[in-house]
Design an enzyme around this catalytic site. Structure first.
Site, PDB file in Angstrom:
ATOM      1  N   TYR A  71      -0.911   1.667  -6.396  1.00 34.42           N
ATOM      2  CA  TYR A  71      -1.482   0.336  -6.161  1.00 34.42           C
ATOM      3  C   TYR A  71      -0.512  -0.763  -6.592  1.00 34.42           C
ATOM      4  O   TYR A  71      -0.330  -1.755  -5.883  1.00 34.42           O
ATOM      5  CB  TYR A  71      -2.816   0.158  -6.894  1.00 34.42           C
ATOM      6  CG  TYR A  71      -3.399  -1.218  -6.633  1.00 34.42           C
ATOM      7  CD1 TYR A  71      -4.125  -1.461  -5.473  1.00 34.42           C
ATOM      8  CD2 TYR A  71      -3.160  -2.279  -7.505  1.00 34.42           C
ATOM      9  CE1 TYR A  71      -4.622  -2.727  -5.192  1.00 34.42           C
ATOM     10  CE2 TYR A  71      -3.650  -3.550  -7.235  1.00 34.42           C
ATOM     11  CZ  TYR A  71      -4.375  -3.765  -6.087  1.00 34.42           C
ATOM     12  OH  TYR A  71      -4.848  -5.022  -5.809  1.00 34.42           O
ATOM     13  N   LYS A  72       0.130  -0.592  -7.751  1.00 39.64           N
ATOM     14  CA  LYS A  72       1.035  -1.638  -8.236  1.00 39.64           C
ATOM     15  C   LYS A  72       2.206  -1.834  -7.278  1.00 39.64           C
ATOM     16  O   LYS A  72       2.615  -2.973  -6.999  1.00 39.64           O
ATOM     17  CB  LYS A  72       1.544  -1.284  -9.639  1.00 39.64           C
ATOM     18  CG  LYS A  72       2.487  -2.335 -10.249  1.00 39.64           C
ATOM     19  CD  LYS A  72       1.793  -3.666 -10.434  1.00 39.64           C
ATOM     20  CE  LYS A  72       2.726  -4.789 -10.858  1.00 39.64           C
ATOM     21  NZ  LYS A  72       3.320  -4.616 -12.191  1.00 39.64           N
ATOM     22  N   LEU A  73       2.761  -0.756  -6.764  1.00 38.89           N
ATOM     23  CA  LEU A  73       3.873  -0.897  -5.816  1.00 38.89           C
ATOM     24  C   LEU A  73       3.407  -1.538  -4.521  1.00 38.89           C
ATOM     25  O   LEU A  73       4.117  -2.371  -3.936  1.00 38.89           O
ATOM     26  CB  LEU A  73       4.509   0.466  -5.554  1.00 38.89           C
ATOM     27  CG  LEU A  73       5.216   1.110  -6.754  1.00 38.89           C
ATOM     28  CD1 LEU A  73       5.769   2.468  -6.373  1.00 38.89           C
ATOM     29  CD2 LEU A  73       6.312   0.209  -7.311  1.00 38.89           C
TER      30      LEU A  73
END
Length: 293
Positions: free
Chosen positions: A171-173
């Site tokens: 999700y962060k990427l």
């Protein structure tokens, strides 16, 4: 109160460590530049000369460093955490934005040592870290996250559990790739408005109330108007380029097309090549101002 180790006292890590100390936890810290820990030591933290020593006796070990190489050194280096003997079940909480492959490798190394690993990158700015208002993006076994949650609550306004280890990093990427595309595109739009002679203050404020608005678009447009890219640096082109690179690697692994991400990557690479890698990422307006032949 818990015995907590915090490794990496950069723009985000320092505020997070301050929160843990203020909550009364016994805190041992490590940072490559030891002077970053001065304010923590004055308030009772113990500064250690290596990650290995910082991790001694810890129940939870946090890491917040810049990239895969720094993370690898923290955990597996000659003076890294795994050079010592963390107790079985110790919670390892990696808050850095890392590549998906390295997160899975690191989690495997932790399991082989009977340690519990949570990938837990964050969203938010340094002032939010200091205020305990981050959003934590967790990939973890539910029982590990439940054990860590009382400590994580000190750092955040919410923890979102995306699934197994690695899911928080996915999700962060994804979201940082989207941010790179948004920031590159608003820089292009602001350059267009500037060259056409529009009042950029009016442009930025109108953007803030329009359908194209997002926090990153609004913040970047206002930074472009202020032309203060080398002051109060919140996020650098160098770090954004690293995040986009990791996201594109993941996309290739999953066989996802990334035409917009690839263009954003090229823009940030050019900005860094121009010598602006340590400015605020809003400096990307400089790339948009120059028409390619």
């Amino acid at each position: 109160m818990a015995n907590v180790t915090f490794i990496g006292l950069g723009r985000m890590g320092l505020g997070m460590a301050q929160r843990l100390l203020a909550a009364g936890h016994r805190l041992r810290v490590y940072n490559r530049t030891a002077s970053r820990a001065t304010s923590l030591v004055e308030r009772g933290a113990t500064l250690c000369p290596s990650p290995k020593e910082a991790a001694q006796g810890a129940e939870l070990i946090f890491s917040m460093v810049s990239d895969d190489a720094a993370s690898r050194e923290v955990w597996l280096g000659a003076a890294g955490v795994f050079g010592g003997t963390p107790s079985a079940g110790t919670l390892l909480i990696e808050c850095s934005t890392l590549s998906h492959d390295w997160v899975l490798d690191l989690a495997g190394e932790a399991r082989r040592r009977s340690l519990s690993y949570i990938d837990c990158p964050v969203t938010g700015l340094p002032d939010m870290a200091a205020a305990g208002e981050l959003t934590l993006l967790a990939g973890a076994a539910p029982e590990d996250l439940a054990r860590a949650q009382p400590i994580l609550d000190v750092l955040s306004k919410q923890t979102i559990h995306f699934g197994a280890v690695g899911a928080g990093t996915v999700y962060k990427l994804m979201i940082n790739l989207q941010g790179a595309i948004q920031i590159a595109s608003i820089a292009e739009g602001m350059a267009l408005a500037e060259r056409a002679g529009l009042n950029l203050h009016a442009v930025a404020e109108t953007l803030a109330t329009g359908q194209a608005a997002s926090p990153q678009v609004v913040r970047t447009a206002r930074r472009i108007v202020a032309d203060d890219h080398d002051q109060n640096v919140l996020f650098t082109p160098q770090l954004r380029l690293k995040d986009v690179d990791y996201a594109l690697r993941l996309a290739r692994k999953l066989k996802i097309g990334t035409p917009f991400g690839t263009v954003a990557h090229a823009a940030y690479a050019k900005l860094c090549a121009l010598g602006h890698g340590h400015s605020n990422e809003s400096k990307i307006i400089e790339v948009a101002r120059v028409q390619e032949d």
